[in-house]
Scaffold this motif. Sequence first.
Motif, PDB file in Angstrom:
ATOM      1  N   GLU A   1       0.792  -1.242  -0.049  1.00  0.00           N
ATOM      2  CA  GLU A   1      -0.096   0.121  -0.077  1.00  0.00           C
ATOM      3  C   GLU A   1       1.051   1.218   0.014  1.00  0.00           C
ATOM      4  N   ARG A   2       0.496   2.272  -0.637  1.00  0.00           N
ATOM      5  CA  ARG A   2       1.239   3.475  -0.983  1.00  0.00           C
ATOM      6  C   ARG A   2       0.764   4.388   0.058  1.00  0.00           C
ATOM      7  N   HIS A   3       1.738   5.168   0.747  1.00  0.00           N
ATOM      8  CA  HIS A   3       1.644   6.047   1.652  1.00  0.00           C
ATOM      9  C   HIS A   3       0.568   7.380   1.027  1.00  0.00           C
ATOM     10  N   SER A   4      -0.322   7.713   1.605  1.00  0.00           N
ATOM     11  CA  SER A   4      -1.227   8.475   1.033  1.00  0.00           C
ATOM     12  C   SER A   4      -1.947   9.764   1.819  1.00  0.00           C
ATOM     13  N   SER A   5      -1.016  10.393   2.713  1.00  0.00           N
ATOM     14  CA  SER A   5      -1.434  11.350   3.623  1.00  0.00           C
ATOM     15  C   SER A   5      -0.367  12.146   3.833  1.00  0.00           C
TER      16      SER A   5
ATOM     17  N   ALA B   1      -5.279  14.616  -2.294  1.00  0.00           N
ATOM     18  CA  ALA B   1      -3.835  14.357  -3.082  1.00  0.00           C
ATOM     19  C   ALA B   1      -4.312  14.615  -4.486  1.00  0.00           C
TER      20      ALA B   1
ATOM     21  N   GLU C   1      -5.719  13.651   3.642  1.00  0.00           N
ATOM     22  CA  GLU C   1      -5.911  12.668   2.670  1.00  0.00           C
ATOM     23  C   GLU C   1      -5.945  12.987   1.191  1.00  0.00           C
TER      24      GLU C   1
ATOM     25  N   LEU D   1       0.784  15.799  -3.536  1.00  0.00           N
ATOM     26  CA  LEU D   1       1.050  15.272  -2.592  1.00  0.00           C
ATOM     27  C   LEU D   1       2.483  14.356  -3.021  1.00  0.00           C
TER      28      LEU D   1
ATOM     29  N   LEU E   1       5.882  12.211  -1.777  1.00  0.00           N
ATOM     30  CA  LEU E   1       6.208  11.165  -0.680  1.00  0.00           C
ATOM     31  C   LEU E   1       7.769  11.211  -0.569  1.00  0.00           C
TER      32      LEU E   1
END
Length: 282
Positions: free
Chosen positions: A211-215, A230, A228, A238, A240
């Motif tokens: 799972e890709r970080h999304s926050s 993006a 959250e 967003l 990373l």
Amino acid sequence: CRLCQRTDCDPDIVGQLCRENRLCIHENCLYHASGLGQRGADEEGFYGFLFPDIRQELKRVAQKRCCVCRLRGASVSCQRRRCRRTFHFPCGSERGCVSQFFGEFKSFCWKHRPVQRVRAAQQDQTLCLICQEVVAGRPCYDTLVCPACASAWFHRRCIQGQALRSALYHFCCPLCRDMPAFQAEMLRLGIKIPDRDAAWEDDEAFAQHYERHSSCDASQCLCPAGREQAEVHGPWRLLLCASCASRGTHQACSAMGEDASSWECSDCSGTGTGEGCSRGGG
């Protein structure tokens, strides 16, 4: 569980707890209830055991007393001819009864259960190959031996746990790796080997790792839509961390320009002050 009257059982012993239509029954209690058969498709009732049949079985065993705990509701019967012992599935497991998970799913009391007749040489204080604790000095209910190499010893609870995780396509002797003779013997002795792939081969088993970080993890997120949010372009794009990818920030929340192509969190950048960024171009 309506069949065994127990709530404190190990799932490795009794299987999953099935709940529906005011029924609450352990998976293995269903498979070994002597008066119950699978008359439905796999997706009907509980594993093909239809709800009307389950209720009928509950009525049948309502007055049958368990030969172990002496309480009513004993649904498992010893299959040895002329033996009249009945017991609850978990009570039987605790007393040394054997319930087989193949063919007719037969159960046997402690007096008539199948035993191992393996000539196995054992040194002083032989250890279980799985937990590395001492096993009994000879094959018995709680101590099993590989029939192929006669050198691998293990506790019943340990090899049962391995069987549930390895399942039919990977379960073999931990020492000699024999599979056909080993599986046949374990099944005969009451070890449950699920007919599926190993737990570690489950497509969802490690889903969280992909799972890709999304926050946004900025100390103060400025985005009106929240952390959250993006977007592809603009201030709420967003980014990373280019090193660990486990933290993120909105472009505006870390005061980055539109041409910023990468960003590092404070842990990876070593600044200790917050965020660092690299700019594209030039």
